[in-house]
Design a protein around this motif. Sequence first.
Motif, PDB file in Angstrom:
ATOM      1  N   ILE A   5       0.858  -1.178   0.000  1.00  0.00           N
ATOM      2  CA  ILE A   5       0.000   0.000   0.000  1.00  0.00           C
ATOM      3  C   ILE A   5       0.896   1.231   0.000  1.00  0.00           C
ATOM      4  CG2 ILE A   5      -1.629   1.376   1.369  1.00  0.00           C
ATOM      5  CD1 ILE A   5      -2.874  -1.248   2.324  1.00  0.00           C
ATOM      6  N   VAL A   6       0.695   2.100  -0.982  1.00  0.00           N
ATOM      7  CA  VAL A   6       1.427   3.363  -1.080  1.00  0.00           C
ATOM      8  C   VAL A   6       0.494   4.483  -0.640  1.00  0.00           C
ATOM      9  CG1 VAL A   6       2.636   4.967  -2.604  1.00  0.00           C
ATOM     10  CG2 VAL A   6       2.848   2.489  -2.967  1.00  0.00           C
ATOM     11  N   LEU A   7       0.890   5.215   0.384  1.00  0.00           N
ATOM     12  CA  LEU A   7       0.055   6.292   0.898  1.00  0.00           C
ATOM     13  C   LEU A   7       0.390   7.596   0.185  1.00  0.00           C
ATOM     14  CD1 LEU A   7       0.149   5.587   4.741  1.00  0.00           C
ATOM     15  CD2 LEU A   7      -1.451   4.721   3.033  1.00  0.00           C
ATOM     16  N   ASN A  75      -8.195  13.556   5.570  1.00  0.00           N
ATOM     17  CA  ASN A  75      -7.764  14.602   6.496  1.00  0.00           C
ATOM     18  C   ASN A  75      -7.553  14.087   7.910  1.00  0.00           C
ATOM     19  OD1 ASN A  75     -10.691  14.345   6.214  1.00  0.00           O
ATOM     20  ND2 ASN A  75     -10.850  15.960   7.747  1.00  0.00           N
ATOM     21  N   PHE A  76      -7.934  12.827   8.170  1.00  0.00           N
ATOM     22  CA  PHE A  76      -7.716  12.233   9.483  1.00  0.00           C
ATOM     23  C   PHE A  76      -6.349  11.540   9.601  1.00  0.00           C
ATOM     24  CE2 PHE A  76     -12.369  12.523   9.491  1.00  0.00           C
ATOM     25  CZ  PHE A  76     -12.570  13.125  10.726  1.00  0.00           C
ATOM     26  N   GLY A  77      -5.574  11.512   8.515  1.00  0.00           N
ATOM     27  CA  GLY A  77      -4.209  11.030   8.617  1.00  0.00           C
ATOM     28  C   GLY A  77      -3.965   9.625   8.086  1.00  0.00           C
ATOM     29  N   GLN A  78      -2.735   9.147   8.368  1.00  0.00           N
ATOM     30  CA  GLN A  78      -2.252   7.904   7.773  1.00  0.00           C
ATOM     31  C   GLN A  78      -3.069   6.676   8.127  1.00  0.00           C
ATOM     32  OE1 GLN A  78       1.887   7.027   8.421  1.00  0.00           O
ATOM     33  NE2 GLN A  78       2.544   8.379   6.766  1.00  0.00           N
ATOM     34  N   THR A  79      -3.542   6.599   9.363  1.00  0.00           N
ATOM     35  CA  THR A  79      -4.290   5.405   9.770  1.00  0.00           C
ATOM     36  C   THR A  79      -5.537   5.227   8.910  1.00  0.00           C
ATOM     37  OG1 THR A  79      -3.451   5.472  12.043  1.00  0.00           O
ATOM     38  CG2 THR A  79      -5.511   4.275  11.675  1.00  0.00           C
ATOM     39  N   SER A  80      -6.252   6.316   8.668  1.00  0.00           N
ATOM     40  CA  SER A  80      -7.461   6.225   7.838  1.00  0.00           C
ATOM     41  C   SER A  80      -7.114   5.802   6.413  1.00  0.00           C
ATOM     42  CB  SER A  80      -8.198   7.564   7.821  1.00  0.00           C
ATOM     43  OG  SER A  80      -7.491   8.547   7.088  1.00  0.00           O
ATOM     44  N   GLU A 147      -7.486  -7.126  10.775  1.00  0.00           N
ATOM     45  CA  GLU A 147      -8.686  -6.754  11.529  1.00  0.00           C
ATOM     46  C   GLU A 147      -8.341  -5.775  12.657  1.00  0.00           C
ATOM     47  OE1 GLU A 147     -12.389  -6.087  12.404  1.00  0.00           O
ATOM     48  OE2 GLU A 147     -11.748  -7.265  10.676  1.00  0.00           O
ATOM     49  N   GLU A 148      -7.177  -5.955  13.263  1.00  0.00           N
ATOM     50  CA  GLU A 148      -6.760  -5.027  14.313  1.00  0.00           C
ATOM     51  C   GLU A 148      -6.529  -3.628  13.744  1.00  0.00           C
ATOM     52  OE1 GLU A 148      -3.971  -6.198  17.415  1.00  0.00           O
ATOM     53  OE2 GLU A 148      -3.992  -8.237  16.614  1.00  0.00           O
ATOM     54  N   PHE A 149      -5.984  -3.558  12.544  1.00  0.00           N
ATOM     55  CA  PHE A 149      -5.805  -2.249  11.909  1.00  0.00           C
ATOM     56  C   PHE A 149      -7.157  -1.585  11.634  1.00  0.00           C
ATOM     57  CE2 PHE A 149      -1.504  -3.792  10.690  1.00  0.00           C
ATOM     58  CZ  PHE A 149      -0.771  -2.705  11.142  1.00  0.00           C
ATOM     59  N   HIS A 150      -8.122  -2.366  11.181  1.00  0.00           N
ATOM     60  CA  HIS A 150      -9.446  -1.818  10.896  1.00  0.00           C
ATOM     61  C   HIS A 150     -10.110  -1.261  12.156  1.00  0.00           C
ATOM     62  CE1 HIS A 150      -9.767  -2.692   6.691  1.00  0.00           C
ATOM     63  NE2 HIS A 150      -9.571  -3.990   6.845  1.00  0.00           N
ATOM     64  N   GLN A 151      -9.753  -1.817  13.292  1.00  0.00           N
ATOM     65  CA  GLN A 151     -10.377  -1.392  14.542  1.00  0.00           C
ATOM     66  C   GLN A 151      -9.694  -0.185  15.177  1.00  0.00           C
ATOM     67  OE1 GLN A 151     -10.425  -4.922  16.994  1.00  0.00           O
ATOM     68  NE2 GLN A 151     -11.922  -5.971  15.691  1.00  0.00           N
ATOM     69  N   LEU A 152      -8.564   0.248  14.624  1.00  0.00           N
ATOM     70  CA  LEU A 152      -7.877   1.410  15.173  1.00  0.00           C
ATOM     71  C   LEU A 152      -8.710   2.670  14.995  1.00  0.00           C
ATOM     72  CD1 LEU A 152      -4.147   1.047  13.982  1.00  0.00           C
ATOM     73  CD2 LEU A 152      -5.022   0.758  16.310  1.00  0.00           C
ATOM     74  N   ASP A 153      -8.685   3.522  15.989  1.00  0.00           N
ATOM     75  CA  ASP A 153      -9.255   4.849  15.853  1.00  0.00           C
ATOM     76  C   ASP A 153      -8.320   5.696  14.999  1.00  0.00           C
ATOM     77  OD1 ASP A 153      -9.450   7.855  17.095  1.00  0.00           O
ATOM     78  OD2 ASP A 153     -11.383   6.825  17.248  1.00  0.00           O
ATOM     79  N   PHE A 154      -8.867   6.660  14.261  1.00  0.00           N
ATOM     80  CA  PHE A 154      -8.024   7.495  13.412  1.00  0.00           C
ATOM     81  C   PHE A 154      -6.932   8.204  14.209  1.00  0.00           C
ATOM     82  CE2 PHE A 154     -11.625   8.264  10.101  1.00  0.00           C
ATOM     83  CZ  PHE A 154     -11.412   6.983   9.605  1.00  0.00           C
ATOM     84  N   GLU A 156      -5.164   6.939  16.509  1.00  0.00           N
ATOM     85  CA  GLU A 156      -4.098   6.001  16.859  1.00  0.00           C
ATOM     86  C   GLU A 156      -3.185   5.789  15.660  1.00  0.00           C
ATOM     87  OE1 GLU A 156      -5.609   2.752  19.862  1.00  0.00           O
ATOM     88  OE2 GLU A 156      -7.082   2.955  18.245  1.00  0.00           O
ATOM     89  N   GLY A 157      -1.885   5.809  15.912  1.00  0.00           N
ATOM     90  CA  GLY A 157      -0.924   5.621  14.836  1.00  0.00           C
ATOM     91  C   GLY A 157      -0.855   4.177  14.372  1.00  0.00           C
ATOM     92  N   ILE A 158      -0.381   3.989  13.147  1.00  0.00           N
ATOM     93  CA  ILE A 158      -0.220   2.646  12.603  1.00  0.00           C
ATOM     94  C   ILE A 158       0.744   1.820  13.451  1.00  0.00           C
ATOM     95  CG2 ILE A 158       0.645   1.360  10.592  1.00  0.00           C
ATOM     96  CD1 ILE A 158      -0.410   3.712   8.876  1.00  0.00           C
ATOM     97  N   ASN A 159       1.743   2.497  14.035  1.00  0.00           N
ATOM     98  CA  ASN A 159       2.722   1.768  14.845  1.00  0.00           C
ATOM     99  C   ASN A 159       2.141   1.244  16.156  1.00  0.00           C
ATOM    100  OD1 ASN A 159       2.503   4.169  16.231  1.00  0.00           O
ATOM    101  ND2 ASN A 159       4.659   4.744  16.051  1.00  0.00           N
ATOM    102  N   THR A 160       0.880   1.594  16.435  1.00  0.00           N
ATOM    103  CA  THR A 160       0.207   1.030  17.611  1.00  0.00           C
ATOM    104  C   THR A 160       0.236  -0.493  17.565  1.00  0.00           C
ATOM    105  OG1 THR A 160      -1.289   2.929  17.768  1.00  0.00           O
ATOM    106  CG2 THR A 160      -1.994   0.897  18.868  1.00  0.00           C
ATOM    107  N   ILE A 161       0.029  -1.049  16.369  1.00  0.00           N
ATOM    108  CA  ILE A 161      -0.016  -2.504  16.224  1.00  0.00           C
ATOM    109  C   ILE A 161       1.380  -3.108  16.433  1.00  0.00           C
ATOM    110  CG2 ILE A 161      -0.621  -4.415  14.686  1.00  0.00           C
ATOM    111  CD1 ILE A 161      -2.999  -2.729  15.669  1.00  0.00           C
ATOM    112  N   SER A 162       2.406  -2.440  15.926  1.00  0.00           N
ATOM    113  CA  SER A 162       3.774  -2.928  16.119  1.00  0.00           C
ATOM    114  C   SER A 162       4.129  -2.942  17.598  1.00  0.00           C
ATOM    115  CB  SER A 162       4.771  -2.047  15.363  1.00  0.00           C
ATOM    116  OG  SER A 162       4.520  -2.080  13.980  1.00  0.00           O
ATOM    117  N   HIS A 163       3.716  -1.917  18.326  1.00  0.00           N
ATOM    118  CA  HIS A 163       3.998  -1.862  19.759  1.00  0.00           C
ATOM    119  C   HIS A 163       3.214  -2.934  20.506  1.00  0.00           C
ATOM    120  CE1 HIS A 163       5.099   2.646  19.170  1.00  0.00           C
ATOM    121  NE2 HIS A 163       6.124   1.856  18.926  1.00  0.00           N
ATOM    122  N   ARG A 164       1.990  -3.174  20.066  1.00  0.00           N
ATOM    123  CA  ARG A 164       1.132  -4.173  20.717  1.00  0.00           C
ATOM    124  C   ARG A 164       1.696  -5.579  20.531  1.00  0.00           C
ATOM    125  NH1 ARG A 164      -4.810  -3.770  18.583  1.00  0.00           N
ATOM    126  NH2 ARG A 164      -4.639  -1.730  19.601  1.00  0.00           N
TER     127      ARG A 164
END
Length: 200
Positions: A5-7, A75-80, A147-154, A156-164
């Motif tokens: 995925i290219v953002l 406009n909500f950022g990378q997670t969205s 599925e965990e990424f889909h459940q992130l709030d906008f 929350e950063g993408i790296n939330t999953i890496s930390h988890r």
Amino acid sequence: MISCIVLAAGLSQRFLSPKALAEFNGRTIIERIQEMLIETALNEIVIVLGHEQERIKPHLLNHKKIKFVYNKSFNFGQTSSFQSGLKVLSPEALGVFLLPVDFPVVKKSTMDRLISHLNHMGHKNILIPAFQGKKGHPPYFSSSLFEEFHQLDFSEGINTISHRHKDQVDLVEVDDPGVLETFNTREELDVIKGKFTSLK
């Protein structure tokens, strides 16, 4: 099947125009990134558009590996935007690399090394390239995490999953300083251009 995925949906507020359309050695960065990824063993490349999508669309390459999606919540950022990309991935995708458009000088050989690592060492849940011990881009995430990424709030950063799932992260050392090189301003891009003058 491995996807990327290219953002390219961001507001580029500090750059003052779309980063995807910035020039690098005679062509736009979004064209440069697509050309590099097409030459790898990736099966699918999803480009996420948002801000100024109509200006960027003409620079998308007509290739069987490439498709794009519009993120109306850009406009909500990378997670969205990452979530928008995940929604259109092939159901056969075993995992996905994430490459923001402001990492313009990642080498094809780096992508090949990461894909080869996945194929030979087994598909880890998270794979992150590193240069001289510093974590870079593009990270890889297994489909088991989608599925965990889909459940992130906008918010929350993408790296939330890496930390988890830090116990499931596989760092791969690569000979490519480009995995660390990113820009937000024209001055920062000029510095990158100066360092990587030999790159086409």
